[in-house]
Design an enzyme around this catalytic site. Structure first.
Site, PDB file in Angstrom:
ATOM      1  N   SER A 163      27.905  43.599  51.069  1.00 40.68           N
ATOM      2  CA  SER A 163      28.266  43.286  52.450  1.00 40.68           C
ATOM      3  C   SER A 163      27.955  41.852  52.828  1.00 40.68           C
ATOM      4  O   SER A 163      28.405  41.380  53.879  1.00 40.68           O
ATOM      5  CB  SER A 163      27.516  44.223  53.406  1.00 40.68           C
ATOM      6  OG  SER A 163      26.116  44.007  53.309  1.00 40.68           O
ATOM      7  N   ASN A 178      29.959  40.686  59.084  1.00 42.03           N
ATOM      8  CA  ASN A 178      28.518  40.530  59.232  1.00 42.03           C
ATOM      9  C   ASN A 178      28.140  39.159  59.768  1.00 42.03           C
ATOM     10  O   ASN A 178      27.125  39.019  60.461  1.00 42.03           O
ATOM     11  CB  ASN A 178      27.810  40.791  57.899  1.00 42.03           C
ATOM     12  CG  ASN A 178      27.570  42.269  57.665  1.00 42.03           C
ATOM     13  OD1 ASN A 178      27.664  43.071  58.584  1.00 42.03           O
ATOM     14  ND2 ASN A 178      27.260  42.644  56.445  1.00 42.03           N
ATOM     15  N   HIS A 227      34.834  44.707  50.121  1.00 39.00           N
ATOM     16  CA  HIS A 227      33.841  45.274  51.021  1.00 39.00           C
ATOM     17  C   HIS A 227      34.447  46.319  51.940  1.00 39.00           C
ATOM     18  O   HIS A 227      35.182  45.996  52.871  1.00 39.00           O
ATOM     19  CB  HIS A 227      33.188  44.147  51.835  1.00 39.00           C
ATOM     20  CG  HIS A 227      32.149  44.625  52.800  1.00 39.00           C
ATOM     21  ND1 HIS A 227      31.918  44.019  54.016  1.00 39.00           N
ATOM     22  CD2 HIS A 227      31.286  45.674  52.735  1.00 39.00           C
ATOM     23  CE1 HIS A 227      30.956  44.663  54.640  1.00 39.00           C
ATOM     24  NE2 HIS A 227      30.557  45.675  53.890  1.00 39.00           N
ATOM     25  N   GLU A 261      37.325  44.007  53.507  1.00 39.25           N
ATOM     26  CA  GLU A 261      37.286  42.565  53.310  1.00 39.25           C
ATOM     27  C   GLU A 261      37.443  42.278  51.819  1.00 39.25           C
ATOM     28  O   GLU A 261      36.679  42.811  51.009  1.00 39.25           O
ATOM     29  CB  GLU A 261      35.966  41.968  53.787  1.00 39.25           C
ATOM     30  CG  GLU A 261      35.744  42.018  55.277  1.00 39.25           C
ATOM     31  CD  GLU A 261      34.383  41.492  55.685  1.00 39.25           C
ATOM     32  OE1 GLU A 261      34.297  40.750  56.671  1.00 39.25           O
ATOM     33  OE2 GLU A 261      33.377  41.843  55.023  1.00 39.25           O
TER      34      GLU A 261
END
Length: 285
Positions: A120, A192, A141, A153
């Site tokens: 991540s 993130n 991801h 992702e």
């Protein structure tokens, strides 16, 4: 797209089993591997439970469940990845462990097989540095729970090829996912990178006594139209995961703005001392 029929998933935890469901549901054969038989069985039980709930909601039939299960082969041997067409690594967020897995996979799979990591936040380039051909390594991801969340992702490392990115894009889209491409290998990628500062600020607002965690979450749900507030989401994903991501960001960016707030540090300290281990923000007064 390469002729991909069989996908190896290394790691049978919540994310790995979720990815296995996604791929098997969309017609791929899956080799699901973990290091211990008990971990593999827990993953299979999680898969079966999810599909049982889908049957109760009328989203799946018993026959459909069996078809999905028949496409999944569980194993504790990484050697069973030798004939897969794509590998997705879903092990713990530890660089040394990930690199060891990729070193071993590099010796097992065919030279044309793409090696993807579900990390991540961690550097794709660093993970890829241990294989002979880093152009075949990229990030893929998924979000938790993978069988529900629509986004994937796809992340480039420094040497990731266009062909590798396109293969992962097409596989994800064939599994009915929405794909975004991360063009530069930076900590946290897109989601993130944006979400962690929200977590940090929410904790600081709580620490400073500006509002309760309940009201902060309510403000985010109804003021920003988020489905979950910052504390609800951190508790769901695991406070330890957010903590380690913040530490990783702080180190990689060399910037203390990314440092975990004191409340979060104390929660982790309590867990490490065997007190309230595994607890979230809503477990504390």
């Amino acid at each position: 797209m390469a002729n991909i029929k069989t996908i190896g998933v290394v790691g049978a935890g919540a994310m790995g089993s979720g990815i296995a469901i996604v791929m098997a549901t969309n017609g791929y054969k899956v080799i699901l591997r973990d290091i211990k038989e008990e971990y593999v069985q827990t993953g299979l039980d999680r898969i079966s439970k999810f599909m049982d709930n889908s049957i109760k909601r009328g989203k799946l039939t018993e026959e459909g469940k069996q078809e999905v299960l028949n496409r999944i082969t569980a194993t504790t041997s990484l050697q069973d990845m030798k004939d897969v067409d794509l590998v997705i690594e879903v092990v713990i967020e530890d660089m040394d462990i990930k690199q060891q897995v990729f070193k071993e996979l590099d010796e097992i799979v065919r030279e044309d097989v793409v090696l993807a990591t579900n990390t991540s936040s961690m550097s794709i380039t660093e993970i890829a540095s241990v294989v002979k051909n880093p152009s075949r390594v990229a990030g893929m991801h998924f979000f938790n729970p993978a069988q529900i969340m629509k986004l994937v992702e796809v992340i480039r490392g420094l040497e990731t090829s266009d062909e590798t990115v396109e293969t992962l894009r097409q596989v994800a889209e064939s599994a009915k996912k929405e794909v975004v491409e991360v063009k530069k290998d930076v900590p946290g990628f897109i989601v993130n990178r944006i979400m962690i500062p929200q977590f940090i600020e929410a904790i600081k607002v709580l620490e400073e006594g500006i509002a309760s965690k309940e009201d902060i979450d309510k403000a985010m749900r109804y003021g920003l139209n988020h489905p979950m507030g910052a504390f609800e989401l951190q508790d769901y994903a695991g406070v330890d995961i957010g903590y380690f991501v913040m530490e990783y960001f702080q180190k990689e960016f060399a910037d203390n703005r990314w440092a975990p707030p004191l409340l979060m540090k104390n929660m982790m300290r309590a867990g490490r001392n065997g007190k309230k281990a595994g607890k979230g923000f809503y477990d504390y007064e």
